[in-house]
Enzyme design. Structure first.
Site, PDB file in Angstrom:
ATOM      1  N   HIS A   1     -39.188  13.328  27.766  1.00 37.93           N
ATOM      2  CA  HIS A   1     -38.327  13.989  26.779  1.00 37.93           C
ATOM      3  C   HIS A   1     -38.733  13.540  25.394  1.00 37.93           C
ATOM      4  O   HIS A   1     -39.104  12.386  25.201  1.00 37.93           O
ATOM      5  CB  HIS A   1     -36.843  13.666  27.033  1.00 37.93           C
ATOM      6  CG  HIS A   1     -35.933  14.626  26.355  1.00 37.93           C
ATOM      7  ND1 HIS A   1     -35.531  14.470  25.052  1.00 37.93           N
ATOM      8  CD2 HIS A   1     -35.401  15.789  26.799  1.00 37.93           C
ATOM      9  CE1 HIS A   1     -34.761  15.502  24.728  1.00 37.93           C
ATOM     10  NE2 HIS A   1     -34.674  16.318  25.756  1.00 37.93           N
TER      11      HIS A   1
ATOM     12  N   ASP B   1     -33.737  18.847  34.003  1.00 35.49           N
ATOM     13  CA  ASP B   1     -34.296  19.963  34.773  1.00 35.49           C
ATOM     14  C   ASP B   1     -34.759  19.550  36.165  1.00 35.49           C
ATOM     15  O   ASP B   1     -34.831  20.382  37.070  1.00 35.49           O
ATOM     16  CB  ASP B   1     -35.441  20.614  33.995  1.00 35.49           C
ATOM     17  CG  ASP B   1     -34.919  21.286  32.741  1.00 35.49           C
ATOM     18  OD1 ASP B   1     -33.840  21.902  32.813  1.00 35.49           O
ATOM     19  OD2 ASP B   1     -35.567  21.183  31.681  1.00 35.49           O
TER      20      ASP B   1
HETATM   21  N1  COA Z   1     -45.787  14.101  33.142  1.00 31.95           N
HETATM   22  C1  COA Z   1     -46.830  13.295  32.928  1.00 31.95           C
HETATM   23  N2  COA Z   1     -47.045  12.676  31.760  1.00 31.95           N
HETATM   24  C2  COA Z   1     -46.155  12.891  30.783  1.00 31.95           C
HETATM   25  C3  COA Z   1     -45.053  13.721  30.941  1.00 31.95           C
HETATM   26  C4  COA Z   1     -44.866  14.326  32.177  1.00 31.95           C
HETATM   27  N3  COA Z   1     -43.843  15.137  32.397  1.00 31.95           N
HETATM   28  N4  COA Z   1     -44.338  13.748  29.804  1.00 31.95           N
HETATM   29  C5  COA Z   1     -44.984  12.967  28.944  1.00 31.95           C
HETATM   30  N5  COA Z   1     -46.083  12.447  29.539  1.00 31.95           N
HETATM   31  C6  COA Z   1     -47.042  11.530  28.937  1.00 31.95           C
HETATM   32  C7  COA Z   1     -48.093  12.331  28.185  1.00 31.95           C
HETATM   33  O1  COA Z   1     -49.189  12.686  28.986  1.00 31.95           O
HETATM   34  C8  COA Z   1     -48.451  11.376  27.097  1.00 31.95           C
HETATM   35  O2  COA Z   1     -49.273  10.388  27.652  1.00 31.95           O
HETATM   36  P1  COA Z   1     -50.533   9.824  26.812  1.00 31.95           P
HETATM   37  O3  COA Z   1     -49.932   9.203  25.577  1.00 31.95           O
HETATM   38  O4  COA Z   1     -51.180   8.890  27.741  1.00 31.95           O
HETATM   39  O5  COA Z   1     -51.360  11.033  26.476  1.00 31.95           O
HETATM   40  C9  COA Z   1     -47.118  10.690  26.765  1.00 31.95           C
HETATM   41  O6  COA Z   1     -46.366  10.745  27.971  1.00 31.95           O
HETATM   42  C10 COA Z   1     -46.362  11.380  25.659  1.00 31.95           C
HETATM   43  O7  COA Z   1     -46.164  12.750  26.034  1.00 31.95           O
HETATM   44  P2  COA Z   1     -46.096  13.960  25.062  1.00 31.95           P
HETATM   45  O8  COA Z   1     -46.387  15.215  25.821  1.00 31.95           O
HETATM   46  O9  COA Z   1     -46.913  13.688  23.830  1.00 31.95           O
HETATM   47  O10 COA Z   1     -44.559  13.888  24.649  1.00 31.95           O
HETATM   48  P3  COA Z   1     -43.795  14.993  23.867  1.00 31.95           P
HETATM   49  O11 COA Z   1     -42.640  14.329  23.249  1.00 31.95           O
HETATM   50  O12 COA Z   1     -44.713  15.759  23.012  1.00 31.95           O
HETATM   51  O13 COA Z   1     -43.329  15.995  25.036  1.00 31.95           O
HETATM   52  C11 COA Z   1     -42.142  16.940  26.806  1.00 31.95           C
HETATM   53  C12 COA Z   1     -42.090  15.988  25.594  1.00 31.95           C
HETATM   54  C13 COA Z   1     -40.734  17.133  27.342  1.00 31.95           C
HETATM   55  C14 COA Z   1     -42.719  18.298  26.376  1.00 31.95           C
HETATM   56  C15 COA Z   1     -43.051  16.319  27.889  1.00 31.95           C
HETATM   57  O14 COA Z   1     -42.480  15.115  28.334  1.00 31.95           O
HETATM   58  C16 COA Z   1     -43.304  17.269  29.040  1.00 31.95           C
HETATM   59  O15 COA Z   1     -44.234  18.086  28.980  1.00 31.95           O
HETATM   60  N6  COA Z   1     -42.489  17.190  30.126  1.00 31.95           N
HETATM   61  C17 COA Z   1     -42.619  18.099  31.248  1.00 31.95           C
HETATM   62  C18 COA Z   1     -41.908  19.405  30.986  1.00 31.95           C
HETATM   63  C19 COA Z   1     -40.414  19.242  31.041  1.00 31.95           C
HETATM   64  O16 COA Z   1     -39.859  18.688  31.966  1.00 31.95           O
HETATM   65  N7  COA Z   1     -39.755  19.811  30.035  1.00 31.95           N
HETATM   66  C20 COA Z   1     -38.304  19.788  29.944  1.00 31.95           C
HETATM   67  C21 COA Z   1     -37.871  18.918  28.812  1.00 31.95           C
HETATM   68  S1  COA Z   1     -36.120  18.706  28.793  1.00 31.95           S
END
Ligand code: COA
Length: 381
Positions: free
Chosen positions: A263, A314
Site C-alpha cells: 500500500h 483487497d
Molecule cells: N508484490 C510484490 N512486491 C511488491 C508489492 C506486491 N504487491 N507491492 C510492493 N512491492 C515491492 C515493490 O516491488 C518494490 O520493491 P523494490 O523496492 O525492491 O523494487 C517495493 O515493494 C515498493 O513498491 P512500489 O510498487 O514502489 O510501491 P507503491 O507505493 O508505488 O505501490 C501499490 C503501491 C499498492 C501499487 C503496490 O504495493 C502494488 O502494486 N500492490 C499490488 C496491487 C494491489 O494490491 N493494489 C491494491 C492497493 S489497495
C-alpha cells in the site's frame, strides 16, 4: 537550457500533499477516519447510507434525514431506457467496469442538474449517482449474461439491492449487515488514485458525471480497485492452504507483483484488513468454505517474512465476494458502488473550494536542437 532550478520531484507523487480535505484521514500507522469517526466503530453498526450521508454532508443524519436519503436513493435507482438499451448494444464480453464507466458517462445528459456545480445541485447529483451506479452494475451484469434486468425493490437498501438484483432473492439480514460493513470499508480513502482523478477532473469545473467517469476508469486498474478481482484469480490458482507458501515463493522469485499486498500509505498494515479478515472467517463458517482464510494467512506470513509487506483490504475482499456468490468480475464494480459516495463527496468539496489541480513535470527529453524541416529524401536528420 533550463531557466529554473531543478525542482523537488516525488515519483508517483509519493508523500506529496496535493490538497486539503475534511472528508477522510488515512493514518499510515493503520487507522482510517471518516469526518472524525473511526471506521472500526461504524463498520459494525452503521449502514452504508448513513456513512454516505456523512461523507457528503459532514454530519451524521438524524433518523428523519436518513429515512429521506434512503427514499431518495431508492427513487433514483431505475435507469433511463436509453441507457439500458446502450448496455444491450455492448459486446457480451464487455467487462462490468467498462459497462459502468460508459453508463456513468451516458447518464450525464439525463441529469437536469448536470451543469450546475453549486453545492445543493452537487448533493442532488451525488444521490442519483449513488443509486444508479449500483443499478448500472447489476443491470449491466444481467444483460451481459443475456438476461433481463430485474425491477427495483424499493424497500431494500443499497446493500440489500446488490444481492436482490443478482438473482431476485431478498437476502437474509446477516448478509445485508455484512455487505453494509464491506461498503463502509470501501467508501472513502482520501486521495487514492480514483478519487484524485475525480478531483483533477472536477478542478477544471467539469461536472460530477465527468469526474465520476474519470474515477471509474482509474479504479479499474489492478494496482488500484482491479486488485480485488486479480486477488481472486490468484487464490483460485493456489486452491489450498498447503500450496500457498510455495506459490508465493515462486511468484516472488519471478519478481511478480502479488495482488492484495502493499500500500502506498499504510506502513504498518491496512486498517481495513482485520475487519475484512473476520468477515471472511465468519462467512467461511456459514457457507462451509473455511480454507480461504488460511490460504490468505499463509500468504500474509510468507510475504511478511520475505518482504515485510502487509496485505491490503483487497486480499480478503476477494474470497468474501466469492463466498457471497458474486462473480469475480463484479468485485471491482461493487467497490465502485461504495466508493462513488467518496468520489462524490470529494467532488462537492473540490467545487466548493476550487483551485485548478495542475502540477508540473520534470522534462527529461533532448536538449534544445535546431529544427531543419522534413528531409526531401525521407531520411531522419
Ligand atoms: N508484490 C510484490 N512486491 C511488491 C508489492 C506486491 N504487491 N507491492 C510492493 N512491492 C515491492 C515493490 O516491488 C518494490 O520493491 P523494490 O523496492 O525492491 O523494487 C517495493 O515493494 C515498493 O513498491 P512500489 O510498487 O514502489 O510501491 P507503491 O507505493 O508505488 O505501490 C501499490 C503501491 C499498492 C501499487 C503496490 O504495493 C502494488 O502494486 N500492490 C499490488 C496491487 C494491489 O494490491 N493494489 C491494491 C492497493 S489497495
Amino acid at each position: 537550457m533550463s531557466t529554473e532550478p531543478k525542482p523537488a520531484f516525488s515519483p508517483g507523487l509519493a508523500g506529496v500533499i496535493a490538497g486539503e480535505t475534511e472528508i477522510c484521514w488515512v493514518d499510515p500507522d493503520a487507522g482510517l477516519m471518516y469526518r472524525g469517526y473511526d471506521i472500526h466503530e461504524m463498520a459494525d453498526k452503521a449502514s452504508f447510507e448513513e456513512v454516505a450521508y456523512l461523507l457528503l454532508n459532514g454530519q451524521l443524519p438524524t433518523m428523519g434525514e436518513l429515512q429521506r436519503f434512503r427514499m431518495e436513493i431508492a427513487a433514483a435507482r431505475p435507469l433511463p431506457k436509453e441507457v439500458l438499451n446502450m448496455l444491450r448494444l455492448l459486446p457480451k464480453k464487455t467487462h462490468p467496469m467498462d459497462m459502468l464507466r460508459t453508463g456513468v458517462s451516458m447518464l450525464a445528459p439525463f441529469d437536469p442538474d448536470l451543469n450546475d456545480n453549486s453545492h445543493d445541485a452537487n448533493i442532488r447529483k451525488a444521490t442519483r449517482l449513488i443509486a444508479q451506479v449500483s443499478t448500472l452494475i447489476m443491470d449491466g451484469y444481467r444483460i451481459s449474461l443475456g438476461l433481463d434486468p430485474l425491477s427495483e425493490h424499493p424497500d431494500l437498501t443499497v446493500a440489500g439491492n446488490l444481492f436482490y438484483k443478482l438473482n431476485g432473492e431478498v437476502p437474509q439480514d446477516w448478509k445485508v449487515r455484512m455487505m453494509d460493513t464491506i461498503l463502509i470499508l470501501y467508501a472513502d480513502h482520501e486521495f487514492n488514485a480514483s478519487t484524485f482523478a475525480a478531483r483533477v477532473t472536477a478542478s477544471t469545473l467539469a461536472d460530477m458525471y465527468a469526474a465520476v467517469t474519470s474515477a471509474c476508469g482509474t479504479l479499474k486498474g489492478p494496482l488500484h480497485g482491479g486488485a480485488n478481482e486479480e486477488s481472486m484469480k490468484m487464490l483460485d490458482d493456489i486452491g489450498t492452504s498447503d500450496r500457498a507458501e510455495k506459490w508465493m515463493m515462486d511468484a516472488l522469485a519471478k519478481k511478480a507483483k502479488i495482488m492484495g499486498f502493499g500500500h502506498r500509505v499504510y506502513k504498518k498494515g491496512d486498517s481495513r484488513v482485520p475487519i475484512m479478515r473476520e468477515i471472511a472467517r465468519d462467512l467461511g463458517k456459514r457457507v462451509g468454505k473455511e480454507d480461504w482464510v488460511p490460504i490468505c494467512e499463509t500468504l500474509e506470513a510468507t510475504m511478511e517474512r520475505e518482504k515485510h509487506l502487509c496485505a491490503n483490504v483487497d486480499l480478503y475482499a476477494a474470497p468474501v465476494f466469492t463466498m457471497l456468490e458474486f462473480p469475480p468480475a463484479l468485485n471491482t464494480p461493487i467497490f465502485a458502488a461504495s466508493r462513488v459516495a467518496g468520489w462524490c463527496a470529494h467532488v462537492v468539496e473540490q467545487h466548493d473550494h476550487n483551485r485548478l489541480i495542475r502540477p508540473r513535470s520534470l522534462y527529461t527529453g533532448p536538449e534544445m536542437r535546431p529544427y531543419k524541416g522534413v528531409s526531401p529524401n525521407g531520411a531522419k536528420k
